[in-house]
Design an enzyme around this catalytic site. Structure first.
Site, PDB file in Angstrom:
ATOM      1  CB  CYS A   7     -37.546 -25.556 -73.799  1.00  0.00           C
ATOM      2  SG  CYS A   7     -38.243 -25.125 -72.318  1.00  0.00           S
ATOM      3  CD  GLU A  48     -42.856 -24.281 -78.599  1.00  0.00           C
ATOM      4  OE1 GLU A  48     -42.626 -23.215 -79.202  1.00  0.00           O
ATOM      5  OE2 GLU A  48     -41.780 -24.611 -78.098  1.00  0.00           O
TER       6      GLU A  48
END
Length: 218
Positions: free
Chosen positions: A2, A104
């Site tokens: 993340c 992402e």
């Protein structure tokens, strides 16, 4: 892993959601492009739940400066209990890191980075497992944290091989240590249907980008 996320819930809504007392120095929201080293909202246990501000980027006590080693924004679930940087925090200083969704990236055939926005399929907020650490040296003091990550589930693996550990509401107390032992059993991938995702504009590739358009479907 993340590396960026978005937060749109107001602090009073977060405090109500977690039944936590809010600090008076919380970061401004909404923020659609939260980046490493930013101050973020964190729920910790300290004689009751508190919603506080922490630096995203864990600083082990032996760092001589905030940039005294690698930037530790994530902690791998598979090794967190053994890594010198995280093992004490994993036992004693676990926290909840709320957000609205995270980003992402994949790459196209030309190597261009293509951002995706990942968000809860049903709930209004995601809650990541986190660990925290106080750091102080030469007059500087930070309360810092990292997001715990695990292997991606099958759905997320189409985008990246890692993902944050997402905690359901009935597991918040266990992760915070309010219900005794068993936190280690929570460091698993989210259910396949827990998250949804879509492509967003490459504008978010810049850490200076702002605005709600960053999470708009492309």
């Amino acid at each position: 892993m993340c590396g960026r996320f978005a937060v749109t819930l107001p602090p009073d809504a977060m405090a109500q959601l977690f039944e936590a007392a809010p600090s008076n120095d919380l970061p401004e929201v909404p923020n659609y492009n939260v980046c490493p080293t930013n101050q973020i909202h964190v729920v910790m246990e300290d004689a009751g739940r508190r919603l506080v501000s922490m630096r995203w980027g864990f600083l082990p006590h032996w760092y001589k400066a905030p940039n005294g080693g690698p930037l530790l924004i994530n902690a791998r679930a598979e090794t967190i209990a053994e890594k010198p940087a995280f093992k004490a925090a994993c036992r004693e200083r676990r926290c909840l890191i709320p957000c609205t969704g995270f980003y992402e990236w994949t790459k196209d055939e030309n190597g261009n980075r293509l951002p995706w926005y990942i968000h809860p399929s049903q709930d209004s907020a995601l809650v990541f497992a986190g660990v925290w650490q106080d750091w102080e040296r030469d007059g500087q003091a930070f309360r810092t944290c990292a997001v715990v990550t695990c292997a991606a589930n099958q759905a997320m693996s189409k985008i990246h091989h890692r993902m944050p550990v997402v905690l359901a509401p009935d597991n918040w107390a266990k992760w915070l240590g309010e219900e005794g032992r068993g936190a280690a059993t929570l460091m698993t991938p989210a259910p396949e249907d827990a998250l949804s995702f879509y492509r967003v504009d490459p504008a978010v590739n810049s850490n200076r980008a702002k605005g709600a358009e960053l999470i708009a479907p492309l």
